[in-house]
Design an enzyme around this catalytic site. Sequence first.
Site, PDB file in Angstrom:
ATOM      1  CG  ASP A 213     -41.799 -22.514   7.479  1.00  0.00           C
ATOM      2  OD1 ASP A 213     -42.025 -21.306   7.655  1.00  0.00           O
ATOM      3  OD2 ASP A 213     -41.014 -22.926   6.596  1.00  0.00           O
ATOM      4  CB  SER A 234     -38.513 -18.326   6.677  1.00  0.00           C
ATOM      5  OG  SER A 234     -39.706 -18.915   6.229  1.00  0.00           O
ATOM      6  CD  GLN A 284     -41.787 -17.968   8.761  1.00  0.00           C
ATOM      7  OE1 GLN A 284     -42.220 -17.733   7.647  1.00  0.00           O
ATOM      8  NE2 GLN A 284     -41.671 -19.196   9.237  1.00  0.00           N
TER       9      GLN A 284
END
Length: 299
Positions: A213, A234, A284
């Site tokens: 991430d 996110s 993502q």
Amino acid sequence: GDLRSVLITSVLNLERLEVDLFRGRHHWVPATQHLFGGQIVGQALVAAAHAVSRDEQVHSLHCYFVRTGDPKVPVLYEVERTRTGKSFSVRSVKAIQHGKPIFTCQASFQLSQGSPVQHQFTMPTVPPPEELLTQDELIQKFLQNPNVAEGYRKRLTKIQAQDVPIDIKPVNPPDIFSSEPHEPKQLFWVRARGYIGETDMKVHCCVAAYISDYAFLGTALLPHRQYHIKFMVSLDHSMWFHVPFRADHWMLYECESPWAGGCRGLVQGRLWRRDGVLAVTCAQEGVIRVEQTPNQSKL
């Protein structure tokens, strides 16, 4: 060296409160003062892994961030043993703060199975990590420029002081003093800072979930560097684990953004072992809001 990775000793070392209930604490908190999404994903996967047999290995996870995490209090992880089959098992995890879910995740595990059906993409050709500067070294190099605006110098110094438990070496770092748009692609060499060693593969998957991430969603901003970011967070995060790897060894993180619009950006990533084997695939989507006025010069 032999210094044990803080990702193992602290960040991903959850406290068991009950059979399927765990408490996680925080190590590094970004400048936004929101919890780092990779930490929540990694800790949730640790909790799920406690609820399967040692022989089952994680092959995928699918997550949603539903509320902003509070860095002032721990996170509780509640595991549900959704299904245990002969080859595949599914575990659902809910991350809770202040009595409300901030994150949900489903992780799927598989017993090892062979198959003649195999293929993969080809790893990009890039310089090895030994020939590149770390992110900290690049920042130090930028700070030596006497013409850097004071406000930007303070931001760089703050980034440099953060205790991120990841080693990062950008392959083609963009010129931070330029607002020229770039293709929405970037490459990093990444690894956990410190030693993890030979252990259950699920441990390395949890560390990779943490690493995956970091700077991922920022790939979608490369064509839009003239704008100042107001808000970026996110929405969801998915990973597929293909083959064994060592998260404390250098891996190439290939990131690209095929689309952005409607205050959202989509990014995809591939983590490659140094021997050219595709180890992990990631995807993502996140919220991206920017000021309409272009940035001023950083010089």
